[in-house]
Design a protein around this motif. Structure first.
Motif, mmCIF file in Angstrom:
data_model
loop_
_atom_site.group_PDB
_atom_site.id
_atom_site.type_symbol
_atom_site.label_atom_id
_atom_site.label_comp_id
_atom_site.label_asym_id
_atom_site.label_seq_id
_atom_site.Cartn_x
_atom_site.Cartn_y
_atom_site.Cartn_z
ATOM 1 N N THR A 139 0.950 -1.290 0.002
ATOM 2 C CA THR A 139 -0.162 -0.006 0.046
ATOM 3 C C THR A 139 0.792 1.300 0.079
ATOM 4 O OG1 THR A 139 -0.277 -0.019 2.339
ATOM 5 C CG2 THR A 139 -1.906 -1.289 1.213
ATOM 6 N N HIS A 140 2.194 1.078 -0.317
ATOM 7 C CA HIS A 140 3.070 2.286 -0.456
ATOM 8 C C HIS A 140 3.171 3.113 1.153
ATOM 9 C CE1 HIS A 140 3.430 1.455 -4.502
ATOM 10 N NE2 HIS A 140 2.017 1.568 -4.554
ATOM 11 N N THR A 141 2.927 2.298 2.276
ATOM 12 C CA THR A 141 3.061 2.928 3.516
ATOM 13 C C THR A 141 4.036 2.602 4.521
ATOM 14 O OG1 THR A 141 1.519 1.421 4.246
ATOM 15 C CG2 THR A 141 0.592 3.709 3.368
ATOM 16 N N SER A 142 5.217 1.899 3.690
ATOM 17 C CA SER A 142 6.141 1.484 4.626
ATOM 18 C C SER A 142 7.238 2.331 5.033
ATOM 19 C CB SER A 142 6.925 0.548 3.432
ATOM 20 O OG SER A 142 7.518 1.104 2.445
ATOM 21 N N GLY A 143 7.301 3.458 4.442
ATOM 22 C CA GLY A 143 8.325 4.681 4.763
ATOM 23 C C GLY A 143 9.550 4.593 3.880
ATOM 24 N N TYR B 193 4.620 6.666 -2.928
ATOM 25 C CA TYR B 193 4.569 5.547 -3.908
ATOM 26 C C TYR B 193 6.084 5.079 -3.945
ATOM 27 C CZ TYR B 193 3.373 3.160 -8.457
ATOM 28 O OH TYR B 193 3.067 2.423 -9.342
ATOM 29 N N SER B 194 6.031 3.853 -4.195
ATOM 30 C CA SER B 194 7.577 2.957 -4.017
ATOM 31 C C SER B 194 7.431 1.754 -4.825
ATOM 32 C CB SER B 194 7.791 2.774 -2.611
ATOM 33 O OG SER B 194 9.034 2.072 -2.430
ATOM 34 N N ASN B 195 8.397 1.763 -5.934
ATOM 35 C CA ASN B 195 8.644 0.734 -6.704
ATOM 36 C C ASN B 195 9.618 -0.205 -5.912
ATOM 37 O OD1 ASN B 195 7.301 1.163 -9.196
ATOM 38 N ND2 ASN B 195 8.776 2.534 -9.574
#
Length: 372
Positions: free
Chosen positions: A117-121, A169-171
């Motif tokens: 969910t792109h909430t990892s930091g 947003y994180s690939n």
């Protein structure tokens, strides 16, 4: 150089109004090859066009690079593994990926849900990605950064934000998710995706590596120069999927089929589409996964106006909620979207990425949100 057809496997002939709409929309996209495909409860209309002459293989039957539109496939895979009880959304990635390995306390708290969910930091890409990528940014930025390097970058990361507190947003994060699921199941990512998603949905023309010569769409730079096929290196889960527009529609039709996928007696919306038959689609874990990825799970932005499911962007429209994801590679673009309440699905591809003043995403999104 254009063609609009109702495919032979469609449930009904092409509607003239839909055909005209797709032809007009394609005219707004500047690319050598364009495919706009719409499914209404399994009845398909596909328009192909573009500035280049058609090749020997129809454009809708060539595999296109999906780029970040690969992420819904990763999301459905995770949701199905959770439904099977093989992993949990709250499992900590570091514990699955490298048990006992010393990591930063913030990294230790990152869960599978955070990664998807792109909430990892985590940042969009690892900090040490750019020095090796910049010299070949327009040809092969990812190929020199393999899977083991992605894993090492995660294990030594120092996230700026506590997991679950901010959306970015994180690939990088989704790629780590892929490697974590492979480690947790003891199965390579490509095999796992095929077993859990591609084979059950009969996505025979979807893969994560380039296929035989003549079966792949060729991307182009703005000046028309062909671009080599994308090598995603260790970022496979975030952007390596290749699919024909027809397979893209099949994937979307499964999402519009509602709970009918879990009911052998159901003939609900989407189940009439090609590929949407067979014993695999009666598996309750697949039905549960498809329902789970449609459910909104977080809000972000000013006044929390941006809504997301596990893997789809979720927007309102005059015809009900729309779920979508776009992606781009060095020379191709893709769009996947559907309206769960009305059985409408839109798949679009183009073999040029313009960057500025590009109308591709806006055009495809308009078909999804403005089509009655």
């Amino acid at each position: 150089m254009t063609d609009t057809t109702a495919l032979p496997e469609s449930a009904a002939p092409a509607e003239p109004a839909t055909a005209r709409l797709l032809a007009e929309a394609a005219g707004r996209i500047d690319a050598p090859d364009v495919v706009l495909a719409v499914s209404r409860n399994g009845a398909r209309t596909v328009h192909t066009g573009g500035g280049a002459a058609p090749g020997p293989v129809p454009r809708e039957r060539l595999a296109h690079e999906l780029g970040s539109a690969s992420k819904p496939y990763a999301g459905l895979l995770l949701a199905r593994l959770v439904a099977q009880g093989r992993v949990r959304y709250e499992d900590r990635a570091a514990d699955l990926l490298a048990p006992g390995f010393p990591v930063h306390p913030t990294v230790r708290r990152i869960t599978l849900r955070h990664l998807l969910t792109h909430t990892s930091g985590l940042p969009g890409l690892p900090a040490d990605f750019y020095p090796q990528a910049v010299p070949r940014w327009s040809t092969d930025p990812y190929g020199g950064y393999p899977a083991d390097r992605v894993v090492r970058a995660f294990l030594r990361a120092r996230p700026r934000h506590r997991p679950g507190t901010r959306w970015h947003y994180s690939n990088f994060a989704v790629s780590v998710l892929g490697h974590t699921l492979a480690a947790a199941t003891g199965t390579p990512w490509e095999v796992l995706l095929h077993q859990q998603v591609l084979a059950p949905l009969r996505l025979d023309a979807t893969r994560v590596r380039p296929g035989p010569e003549g079966t792949e769409a060729v991307g182009h730079r703005r000046d028309g120069t062909p671009v080599p096929a994308l090598d995603t290196g260790g970022f496979t889960a975030a952007g390596a999927v290749r699919a024909t527009p027809l397979d893209m529609l099949t994937f979307l039709e499964a999402h519009t089929a509602g709970t009918g996928l879990g009911d052998p007696e159901s003939t609900g919306p989407g189940l009439t589409g090609p590929g949407l038959t067979g014993p695999g689609l009666t598996d309750p874990t697949l039905a549960a996964a498809l329902a789970e990825v449609r459910r909104p799970v977080l809000r972000r932005g000013l006044r929390h106006t941006h809504t997301h499911t596990l893997t789809w962007f979720h927007h309102p429209s005059p015809y009900g909620p729309v779920l979508f994801h776009a992606g781009a590679t060095l020379g191709q673009q893709a769009f996947l979207g559907f309206r769960p309440d009305s059985g409408l699905a839109v798949a679009a591809t183009a073999t040029r990425r313009v960057h500025r003043a590009d109308t591709f995403v806006a055009t495809a999104y308009g078909l999804l949100t403005e089509t009655p």
